[in-house]
Structure formats: structure tokens, C-alpha cells
Design an enzyme around this catalytic site. Structure first.
Site, short mmCIF file in Angstrom:
data_model
loop_
_atom_site.label_atom_id
_atom_site.label_comp_id
_atom_site.label_asym_id
_atom_site.label_seq_id
_atom_site.Cartn_x
_atom_site.Cartn_y
_atom_site.Cartn_z
N TYR A 137 0.82 -1.21 0.00
CA TYR A 137 0.00 0.00 0.00
C TYR A 137 0.86 1.27 0.00
O TYR A 137 0.65 2.17 -0.81
CB TYR A 137 -0.92 0.00 1.22
CG TYR A 137 -1.75 1.26 1.35
CD1 TYR A 137 -2.92 1.43 0.61
CD2 TYR A 137 -1.36 2.28 2.22
CE1 TYR A 137 -3.68 2.59 0.73
CE2 TYR A 137 -2.12 3.44 2.35
CZ TYR A 137 -3.28 3.58 1.59
OH TYR A 137 -4.02 4.74 1.70
N LYS A 141 1.29 4.26 -3.03
CA LYS A 141 1.01 5.68 -2.87
C LYS A 141 2.21 6.54 -3.24
O LYS A 141 2.06 7.68 -3.69
CB LYS A 141 0.55 5.97 -1.44
CG LYS A 141 -0.80 5.32 -1.10
CD LYS A 141 -1.89 5.75 -2.07
CE LYS A 141 -3.25 5.20 -1.74
NZ LYS A 141 -4.31 5.64 -2.66
#
Length: 239
Positions: A137, A141
Site C-alpha cells: 500500500y 502511494k
């Protein structure tokens, strides 16, 4: 009145941003993964113009979403809000990076683009060569911010920015999240439709309406180029 598309807007920050923009009398198009979520999205925001439907983890669906969007557009702004937090690198790569890249490439260019990133990108590991099999994750980003900067450099006539919504109590954030929920979506709303001088600048990263610090690798143009080449290869779509 602006026309604005928001991905991942059946729940959470996307649905809240949609509601805020509708309350400002903008023309909002929602996005949902399937028909059931589309009904839920319209139930939450019944004055929305409509919903584009498709699973952002599926490349064929992403192409379909772009086709649906182009039939409903052109858009003044597109908010790339959808995201997942999953241990599955392939799913994370598809939804958090591939989908924003492909939709950016395939949807007729809007006046404004907003990408929803995260403060967790700072210091994240990112192996661009093996993106689809190693990314988590936080790394996704970081990649999204690299994408934002690359698009901002490539399209100087489009306002391209990213936001950190903070750790807010949505379904993804969970009940322990302690950041301000309203502030979590207001930056997206502001960047999508405001005529404030700061909102009409490009290539920036915001947290709750203020410029925020980002990982220094985001400005590395070689990394930007490597990521864009990797995404073009995986998607077989050139930006």
C-alpha cells in the site's frame, strides 16, 4: 457549474466528496465496482448525473470505465479517489496505480486531475521493475505521487495535484482512525472546483488544504520515466 468524475465514490471519502460537490451545484458522475454498488452510490447521492461501472482491478473493466466516462464527459475534473489496502500486490498495483494511470491516459483530458495518495508513502519501498508482484500500500502511494508529477510535467495546461486525506474513520481507515473526516475529503473538493489561486497551481501535494512534505524521490525524473514506461508496458496503453 463543473462536471466532475470521482472514482470509488459509492462509499467513504469518494461519496462524501461527491455530496459536497453536489451541494455546490456541480455536475457529478460517480463510479462503482458493480451494479449493486452503483445503486448504493446513487442512493447516497441521488442528484448525481450517473454512475460509471467497472472493477478497477480488471484491465478490461478499466477500459470500459474510460469509454463510459467519455460518453458522459468531457469533464472539468477527475478525482482518482479509489484505492485498496491489501496484502495482494497484484490487486494493490492494479487498483492503486494501474487504474489511475490507464484512466488518465484513456479519458479525454480534463482541466484538473486530483490523485488521492497517503502520508504513508514517505520512505516506502518501491521496486518499479517488479511493481505488480512486490508493491504494498505505501509503495503504491509513492508510485501514485510519481505518476502525478510525471503527468503534471507532461501536461502543463492541466492542473494536476495530489492529496493526503489523513487517517480518517472510513471503512478502509477503520474505527481507530483519529484524523478529521471532513478535512479528509475537502482538499479533493477544493482542488476539483475552487478558483482560489493556490488551487489553480499544479504539481503539488496537499494535506487538509495546505502544502505538505513529500518523499524527495517524487521529484526524481528518472524514477518518473521508469514508472511511466513500466505502466505503459503492463497496460499496453501509452499516456
Amino acid at each position: 457549474m463543473d462536471k466532475i468524475l470521482i472514482t470509488g465514490s459509492s462509499t467513504g471519502l469518494g461519496a462524501l466528496a461527491a455530496k459536497a460537490l453536489l451541494n455546490q451545484h456541480h455536475d457529478v458522475v460517480l463510479h462503482a465496482r458493480n451494479q449493486d454498488r452503483a445503486k448504493a452510490a446513487m442512493a447516497q447521492n441521488p442528484t448525481a448525473t450517473g454512475v460509471v461501472i467497472g472493477d478497477l482491478s480488471n484491465l478490461a473493466d478499466i477500459q470500459s470505465i474510460a469509454q463510459q466516462a467519455n460518453q458522459m464527459g468531457p469533464f472539468d475534473a477527475v478525482i482518482h479517489n479509489a484505492g485498496v489496502d491489501s496484502p495482494d500486490s497484484q490487486l494493490t498495483s492494479a487498483v492503486n496505480i494501474m487504474a489511475p494511470y490507464m484512466l488518465t491516459a484513456l479519458i479525454k483530458r480534463p482541466k484538473r486531475l486530483i490523485y488521492v495518495s497517503s502520508g504513508m508513502h514517505r520512505g516506502a519501498a518501491l521496486d518499479i521493475d517488479h511493481l505488480e508482484s512486490t508493491v504494498d500500500y505505501s509503495g503504491s502511494k509513492l508510485a501514485l505521487l510519481l505518476l502525478m508529477k510525471a503527468v503534471a510535467n507532461k501536461w502543463p495546461d492541466t492542473l494536476v495535484n495530489a492529496v493526503d486525506p489523513g487517517w480518517v474513520p472510513t471503512r478502509m481507515g477503520g474505527s481507530a482512525a483519529n484524523d478529521d473526516l471532513e478535512q479528509g475529503y475537502q482538499s479533493q473538493v477544493w482542488l476539483a472546483a475552487s478558483n482560489d489561486t493556490q488551487a489553480r497551481k499544479s504539481g503539488n501535494y496537499y494535506y487538509h488544504g495546505c502544502l505538505s512534505r513529500y518523499d524527495e524521490r517524487v521529484d526524481n525524473q528518472l524514477m518518473q520515466q521508469q514508472l511511466m514506461h513500466k505502466l505503459a508496458t503492463l497496460a499496453t496503453v501509452e499516456l
